[in-house]
Design an enzyme around this catalytic site. Structure first.
Site: not given
Ligand code: NDP
Ligand SMILES: O=C1O[C@H](COP(=O)(O)O)[C@@H](O)[C@H](O)[C@H]1O
Length: 599
Positions: A119, A290, A348
């Site tokens: 991802g 953290k 958290h």
């Molecule tokens: N972003 C954040 O701040 C946080 C995220 N998370 C968790 O981390 C994980 C990744 O988060 P994040 O990077 O925001 O996620 P994204 O939505 O940005 O997805 C990551 C990658 O997965 C692929 N993707 C997205 N949707 C789909 C789909 N429906 N089917 C197949 N591939 C898909 C895409 O890559 P491509 O199309 O190139 O394959 C995308 O770039 C998630 O589980 C999220 O809940 C947890 C805490 C904080």
């Molecule tokens: O896991 C998550 O955390 C962020 C907050 O993380 P922080 O390190 O920036 O405090 C939150 O914004 C997000 O909704 C949640 O999925």
């Protein structure tokens, strides 16, 4: 074949450069101190060998053809295929390798770590994972031989990945030396492979590329699942069948959410365990990485003044507060399926609570700590509907600027009842905490950005100075505040005599402000957690029984809120949240500690 018994770390996981030791035939006097600079120690044939590895120590052992063992401290890992056999043992390496080992020429025996960010094109990978890996590289915390692969469906060349990653890399404020050079070196080690998440063939192609870089060394592989949860299992299945390491360990970091309730979480765990052993699964809760959350145990268990006070006898209530001054911007689609209770509280804040409230663990070993966390979670009462207040932010105009409401987000249904704010009162029914309310409050689009733990102490019995406080005795109680972020700090509110001839008391802070005390920049949580995963340190990751216990506390109330379609109280974007939170606290004789400005 001889078995290596590890007294400390079970599978002898490693990393870093502290000391380790080795005993032969259980002899008390035969412990050999090992350190990164020690030569190889050769142990006689048929000896029973015990290797003891401290956290952060690299332990390297080679079984020789005549049954002897050569050992020293340097990077090596237990041999963990995707489904690893329970007993850790070493197979006999070639005699050439043995000679090299004893002759100090061990290069081809040094393991390599391949880190695949699954991802890699996503938000988390760009924002957190690659920058954390770079910080580890900059600090020389990554093993000598490592490769980082980005994996996603998007078509990208290695160069395009590097360009994308380079935009989010930064150097610490306190360490800028050779930063550009280090960035370039790091980026050269970052490669990209485009593939589907459910294609064994695509993962097999990745495997081939990884092998080229591993160049015949013991290959350890770490997969970071930075993808939406609905594709976790496909990716694990394919990585497991087609890209797991044949001769080293394979570990998988799994991002939250780990299900939506007890049932779906148990199903996810079951599915993961079809392909992985529990000790290969690293469920990440980045709050555990953290700095101040890690410090909780130090504060309590290494300071005589805190541990004896940590009980119902002296503590009136404990508050766990999380607030963000921005909404779900950009993540509304994800958020609407989860809501703030699942997004922040169930993981958290509950993790912080467990660390704060657990009994003293037998040791600092991961299993001992996680056992204590499970015990405290299992002693808790499932959350009741009457002990919850929920809210949702609405649009608000301030200073000519209009801030959007939650349902103004195009990815959120207009009639969504998903809470963006919640307050809850939880109780631990054990001897230590019986009757002490643990209050949680978490919200988005509030007036401030903050995460903190507030411990409010009881009144001083028969306080000689009561009349100096007027009627508001609550204000005169001590309060310990652990500010997780921003501006990390620990401070204790005490009553103090205002200097002068009169007898006037005020509230002052004994203050440990990190920025003033420590010049070193605090590492990001993801750095610590990635390093731990590489080292096989599981202390800061969530075990499956812990996860099950956590969901049991929240699942009934989540179901009730959803089935009864409880309407959240609307609060303006940028406000302090709904008043329901204050009524809830008042019902438990609590006043939120974050209402006044402390600093
Ligand atoms: N972003 C954040 O701040 C946080 C995220 N998370 C968790 O981390 C994980 C990744 O988060 P994040 O990077 O925001 O996620 P994204 O939505 O940005 O997805 C990551 C990658 O997965 C692929 N993707 C997205 N949707 C789909 C789909 N429906 N089917 C197949 N591939 C898909 C895409 O890559 P491509 O199309 O190139 O394959 C995308 O770039 C998630 O589980 C999220 O809940 C947890 C805490 C904080
Ligand atoms: O896991 C998550 O955390 C962020 C907050 O993380 P922080 O390190 O920036 O405090 C939150 O914004 C997000 O909704 C949640 O999925």
């Amino acid at each position: 074949m001889a078995t290596l018994y590890s007294t400390h770390c079970g599978s002898c996981s490693v990393g870093g450069s502290y000391s380790s030791s080795l005993s032969i035939n259980g002899g008390q006097n035969q412990w050999l101190a090992l350190s990164s600079s020690s030569p190889w120690r050769v142990v006689p044939s048929k000896a029973k060998v015990v290797l003891q590895s401290r956290r952060n120590s690299h332990l390297n052992a080679v079984l020789m053809q005549d049954g002897a063992v050569a050992a020293r401290v340097t990077p090596i890992e237990n041999e963990t295929p995707m489904k690893k056999p329970k007993a850790a043992s070493l197979s006999v390496p070639s005699s050439q390798e043995c000679k090299d080992a004893v002759g100090f020429n061990i290069n081809e025996n040094e393991p390599t770590v391949s880190i695949t960010v699954v991802g890699a094109s996503g938000d988390l990978a760009k924002k957190k994972i690659f920058p954390a890996l770079f910080a580890l590289y900059y600090e020389d915390c990554l093993p000598k031989h490592f490769t980082i692969y980005g994996y996603a469906r998007s078509k990208m060349t290695d160069m395009e990945l590097r360009n994308m990653v380079s935009r989010t890399l930064t150097c610490r404020i306190d360490k800028r030396e050779n930063c550009d050079e280090k960035m370039e070196q790091f980026l050269r080690r970052c490669l990209y492979h485009s593939g589907q998440y459910d294609s064994e063939e695509n993962f097999a192609q990745l495997d081939k590329k990884l092998k080229e870089h591993e160049a015949g060394r013991v290959s350890n592989r770490l997969f970071y699942l930075s993808i939406p949860p609905n594709i976790f299992i496909d990716a694990v299945r394919c990585a497991s069948s087609s890209a797991s390491s044949a001769h080293g360990w394979t570990r998988v970091i799994v991002e939250k959410p780990f299900g939506q309730d007890s049932e779906s979480s148990a199903a996810l765990t079951k599915a993961l365990k079809q392909y992985l052993e529990e000790d290969q699964i690293f469920r990440i809760d980045h709050y555990l990485g953290k700095e101040l959350v890690e410090n909780l145990s130090v504060l309590r268990f290494s300071n005589l003044i805190f541990e004896p006070l940590s009980s119902r006898q002296y503590i009136r209530n404990v508050q766990l507060i999380f607030s963000e001054d921005f909404g779900t911007e950009g993540r509304g689609g994800y958020f609407d399926n989860y809501g703030i209770i699942r997004d922040i509280m169930q993981n958290h804040l509950l993790q912080i609570l467990a660390l704060f409230a657990m009994e003293t663990p037998v040791s600092l070993d991961a299993e001992d700590i996680r056992n204590e966390k499970v015990k405290v979670l299992r002693s808790m009462r499932p959350l009741q509907l009457e002990d919850v207040a929920i809210g949702q932010y609405k649009s608000h105009t301030k200073g000519g600027v209009t801030y959007p409401g939650y349902t103004d987000d195009k990815t959120v249904p207009k009639d969504s009842l998903t809470p963006t704010f919640a307050a809850a009162a939880l109780f631990i029914d054990n001897a230590r905490w019986d009757g002490v309310p643990f209050l949680m409050k978490a919200g988005k689009a509030l007036h401030t950005n903050r995460a903190e733990i507030r411990v409010q102490f009881r009144h001083v019995p028969g306080n000689l100075y009561n009349r100096n406080f007027g009627t508001d005795l609550d204000r005169a109680t001590n309060e310990l505040v652990i500010r997780v972020q921003p501006d990390e700090a620990i401070y204790l509110k005490i009553n103090n005599k205002v200097p002068g001839l009169g007898m006037r008391l005020d509230r002052s802070n004994l203050n440990l402000l990190y920025a003033a005390r420590y010049s070193k920049e605090i590492p990001d949580a993801y750095e610590r957690l990635l390093l731990d995963a590489i080292e096989g340190e599981r202390r800061l990751f969530i075990r499956s029984d812990e996860l099950g216990a956590a969901w049991s506390l929240f699942t009934p109330v989540l179901k009730e809120l959803e089935e009864k379609k409880i309407v959240p109280e609307y609060y303006p974007y940028g406000s302090r949240g709904p008043v329901g939170a204050h009524y809830l606290a008042a019902r438990h004789n609590v006043r939120w500690g974050d209402l006044t400005v402390d600093q």
